[in-house]
Design a protein around this motif. Structure first.
Motif, mmCIF file in Angstrom:
data_model
loop_
_atom_site.group_PDB
_atom_site.id
_atom_site.type_symbol
_atom_site.label_atom_id
_atom_site.label_comp_id
_atom_site.label_asym_id
_atom_site.label_seq_id
_atom_site.Cartn_x
_atom_site.Cartn_y
_atom_site.Cartn_z
ATOM 1 N N THR A 70 0.837 -1.197 0.000
ATOM 2 C CA THR A 70 0.000 0.000 0.000
ATOM 3 C C THR A 70 0.869 1.243 0.000
ATOM 4 N N ASP A 71 1.991 1.216 0.750
ATOM 5 C CA ASP A 71 2.906 2.370 0.778
ATOM 6 C C ASP A 71 3.474 2.644 -0.615
ATOM 7 N N LEU A 73 2.119 1.890 -3.470
ATOM 8 C CA LEU A 73 1.041 2.385 -4.333
ATOM 9 C C LEU A 73 0.727 3.856 -4.075
ATOM 10 N N CYS A 74 0.953 4.309 -2.827
ATOM 11 C CA CYS A 74 0.609 5.681 -2.454
ATOM 12 C C CYS A 74 1.736 6.671 -2.706
ATOM 13 N N GLN A 75 2.920 6.210 -3.114
ATOM 14 C CA GLN A 75 4.030 7.126 -3.380
ATOM 15 C C GLN A 75 3.743 7.961 -4.622
ATOM 16 N N PRO A 76 4.185 9.237 -4.607
ATOM 17 C CA PRO A 76 3.985 10.070 -5.800
ATOM 18 C C PRO A 76 4.753 9.495 -6.983
#
Length: 88
Positions: A70-71, A73-76
């Motif tokens: 999830t981390d 996937l959430c990175q810019p």
């Protein structure tokens, strides 16, 4: 919207004038619903169903490779010239 006067046939049939069929995009085979009310009837086209529901979309986007956290996937996302974006 157009208005037309039509006549009920001896068999209880009516013909919807071409101008109105064209205006409503009703073609041969269009399913219609007839709703009785105090002043007469209302004629509506049955909505076309897409045949899909939300459950049909599960697995639609495939990912080849290891699972992503999830981390991750959430990175810019940073674009560069190789990705097709103009470099600054």
């Amino acid at each position: 919207m157009s208005t037309a006067t039509i006549t009920l046939s001896s068999k209880g049939q009516v013909v919807i004038p071409k101008q109105i069929r064209d205006e409503l995009h009703w073609e041969a085979g269009t399913e219609l619903t007839l709703i009785a009310n105090a002043s007469g009837v209302t004629l509506k086209a049955v909505e076309k169903k897409s045949g899909r529901n939300l459950a049909d979309l599960i697995g639609m986007l495939k990912h080849d490779g290891p699972p992503l956290s999830t981390d991750a996937l959430c990175q810019p996302v940073e674009l560069n010239a190789e990705d097709g974006a103009d470099a600054p």
